[in-house]
Design a protein around this motif. Structure first.
Motif, PDB file in Angstrom:
ATOM      1  N   TYR A 195      -0.672   8.852  -6.336  1.00  0.00           N
ATOM      2  CA  TYR A 195       0.740   8.878  -5.963  1.00  0.00           C
ATOM      3  C   TYR A 195       1.520   7.963  -6.896  1.00  0.00           C
ATOM      4  O   TYR A 195       0.967   7.038  -7.490  1.00  0.00           O
ATOM      5  N   GLU A 196       2.791   8.280  -7.045  1.00  0.00           N
ATOM      6  CA  GLU A 196       3.668   7.505  -7.916  1.00  0.00           C
ATOM      7  C   GLU A 196       4.471   6.525  -7.078  1.00  0.00           C
ATOM      8  O   GLU A 196       4.874   6.842  -5.960  1.00  0.00           O
ATOM      9  N   ALA A 197       4.680   5.331  -7.609  1.00  0.00           N
ATOM     10  CA  ALA A 197       5.403   4.290  -6.880  1.00  0.00           C
ATOM     11  C   ALA A 197       6.255   3.489  -7.850  1.00  0.00           C
ATOM     12  O   ALA A 197       6.007   3.491  -9.069  1.00  0.00           O
ATOM     13  N   ASN A 198       7.250   2.815  -7.303  1.00  0.00           N
ATOM     14  CA  ASN A 198       7.961   1.825  -8.094  1.00  0.00           C
ATOM     15  C   ASN A 198       6.986   0.709  -8.425  1.00  0.00           C
ATOM     16  O   ASN A 198       6.267   0.213  -7.551  1.00  0.00           O
ATOM     17  N   ALA A 199       6.920   0.318  -9.690  1.00  0.00           N
ATOM     18  CA  ALA A 199       5.939  -0.678 -10.112  1.00  0.00           C
ATOM     19  C   ALA A 199       6.046  -1.972  -9.310  1.00  0.00           C
ATOM     20  O   ALA A 199       5.034  -2.622  -9.018  1.00  0.00           O
ATOM     21  N   VAL A 200       7.244  -2.355  -8.940  1.00  0.00           N
ATOM     22  CA  VAL A 200       7.454  -3.599  -8.197  1.00  0.00           C
ATOM     23  C   VAL A 200       6.758  -3.568  -6.835  1.00  0.00           C
ATOM     24  O   VAL A 200       6.256  -4.581  -6.346  1.00  0.00           O
ATOM     25  N   ASP A 201       6.712  -2.394  -6.223  1.00  0.00           N
ATOM     26  CA  ASP A 201       6.194  -2.280  -4.862  1.00  0.00           C
ATOM     27  C   ASP A 201       4.768  -1.764  -4.781  1.00  0.00           C
ATOM     28  O   ASP A 201       4.183  -1.717  -3.697  1.00  0.00           O
ATOM     29  N   ALA A 202       4.191  -1.370  -5.899  1.00  0.00           N
ATOM     30  CA  ALA A 202       2.940  -0.611  -5.856  1.00  0.00           C
ATOM     31  C   ALA A 202       1.800  -1.379  -5.202  1.00  0.00           C
ATOM     32  O   ALA A 202       1.034  -0.818  -4.407  1.00  0.00           O
ATOM     33  N   TYR A 203       1.650  -2.660  -5.516  1.00  0.00           N
ATOM     34  CA  TYR A 203       0.530  -3.420  -4.955  1.00  0.00           C
ATOM     35  C   TYR A 203       0.656  -3.579  -3.443  1.00  0.00           C
ATOM     36  O   TYR A 203      -0.359  -3.613  -2.739  1.00  0.00           O
ATOM     37  N   ALA A 204       1.862  -3.647  -2.954  1.00  0.00           N
ATOM     38  CA  ALA A 204       2.062  -3.863  -1.519  1.00  0.00           C
ATOM     39  C   ALA A 204       1.745  -2.613  -0.699  1.00  0.00           C
ATOM     40  O   ALA A 204       1.558  -2.700   0.518  1.00  0.00           O
ATOM     41  N   GLN A 205       1.649  -1.465  -1.341  1.00  0.00           N
ATOM     42  CA  GLN A 205       1.512  -0.213  -0.606  1.00  0.00           C
ATOM     43  C   GLN A 205       0.075   0.264  -0.450  1.00  0.00           C
ATOM     44  O   GLN A 205      -0.193   1.192   0.296  1.00  0.00           O
ATOM     45  N   MET A 206      -0.882  -0.354  -1.142  1.00  0.00           N
ATOM     46  CA  MET A 206      -2.211   0.259  -1.227  1.00  0.00           C
ATOM     47  C   MET A 206      -3.181  -0.178  -0.136  1.00  0.00           C
ATOM     48  O   MET A 206      -4.193   0.482   0.091  1.00  0.00           O
ATOM     49  N   GLY A 207      -2.915  -1.284   0.561  1.00  0.00           N
ATOM     50  CA  GLY A 207      -3.810  -1.724   1.621  1.00  0.00           C
ATOM     51  C   GLY A 207      -5.104  -2.305   1.082  1.00  0.00           C
ATOM     52  O   GLY A 207      -5.321  -2.383  -0.121  1.00  0.00           O
ATOM     53  N   ALA A 208      -6.012  -2.667   1.976  1.00  0.00           N
ATOM     54  CA  ALA A 208      -7.264  -3.339   1.605  1.00  0.00           C
ATOM     55  C   ALA A 208      -8.340  -2.302   1.289  1.00  0.00           C
ATOM     56  O   ALA A 208      -9.306  -2.102   2.029  1.00  0.00           O
ATOM     57  N   ARG A 209      -8.179  -1.621   0.166  1.00  0.00           N
ATOM     58  CA  ARG A 209      -9.095  -0.570  -0.261  1.00  0.00           C
ATOM     59  C   ARG A 209      -9.317  -0.711  -1.761  1.00  0.00           C
ATOM     60  O   ARG A 209      -8.559  -1.381  -2.457  1.00  0.00           O
ATOM     61  N   SER A 210     -10.354  -0.095  -2.268  1.00  0.00           N
ATOM     62  CA  SER A 210     -10.513  -0.049  -3.718  1.00  0.00           C
ATOM     63  C   SER A 210      -9.382   0.791  -4.304  1.00  0.00           C
ATOM     64  O   SER A 210      -8.837   1.685  -3.639  1.00  0.00           O
TER      65      SER A 210
END
Length: 221
Positions: free
Chosen positions: A139-154
């Motif tokens: 999925y595509e995300a704003n780079a600023v927010d990308a890390y916050a969206q992925m949860g505790a997963r690989s």
């Protein structure tokens, strides 16, 4: 006798660099802050390939950010500013293992971000290569927010400019995924493994490019 490349494949890969005792060309910092170090990478498939290594130990950059309160993207931006580059002149990416000892971590088990300065392929081609390279959901995300969206997963994450692409639960794609993508894009798909192909000439080219851009910025100041 253990070769330098074999030694580099273990989780202590960055010990010499972080301690300031590195003698290998890829273990000599190009830029340092109190929070992270920038160095050329072993196995640079193209010139201009850097690593950002946090001083604080973490399994991945998401954990590093959680522990330190520092944004991985901000480190990338500081490097771009240091070299007078726009963010769309670089591609950055990370293989983010959820725990130690998995193929996703490429055998290193220490957080590190890859940054390619002025790569010979654009981000659209890199994105297409990543999507074609494994059966993953991106999925595509704003780079600023990308890390916050992925949860505790690989995860795999890559970005350029303001955009990032992310895939999670990525164990099936194996080790050094984005290295394989980059090698394929330059038509040299068999030389992606840093353990077997150190690409010394591109390490030297990375150092030369970095110092040239630094000098150009200083002249313009």
């Amino acid at each position: 006798m253990t070769s330098g490349i074999e030694m580099a494949s273990g989780k202590q890969r960055f010990a010499a660099l972080l301690s300031g005792r590195g003698t290998a060309v890829y273990d000599r910092p190009l830029l340092e802050t109190q929070d992270w170090i920038v160095a050329p990478t072993l196995g640079a498939i193209v010139p201009g390939w850097l690593l950002i290594i946090p001083r604080r130990s973490a399994t991945n950059a998401r954990e590093w950010a959680s522990k330190s309160g520092l944004s991985p993207l901000e480190a990338v931006r500081e490097i771009a500013a240091h070299l007078s580059l726009a963010m769309d002149e670089i591609i950055w990416f990370e293989h983010g293992p959820v725990s130690t000892g998995t193929p996703v971590g490429c055998g290193l088990d220490y957080a590190h971000l890859h940054v390619i300065v002025r790569p010979p392929f654009d981000f659209a081609a890199f994105t297409a290569g990543a999507r074609a390279g494994a059966d993953l959901t991106w999925y595509e995300a704003n780079a600023v927010d990308a890390y916050a969206q992925m949860g505790a997963r690989s995860y795999y994450i890559a970005g350029s400019g303001d955009i990032a692409i992310v895939a999670t639960d990525v164990e099936s794609a194996g080790s050094q995924f984005f290295r394989r993508v980059a090698a394929s894009l330059i038509g040299d798909g068999e030389t992606w493994n840093y353990r077997d192909h150190p690409h010394n000439e591109n390490i030297e080219g990375t150092i030369e490019m970095f110092r040239h851009l630094e000098a150009a910025r200083q002249r313009d100041c």
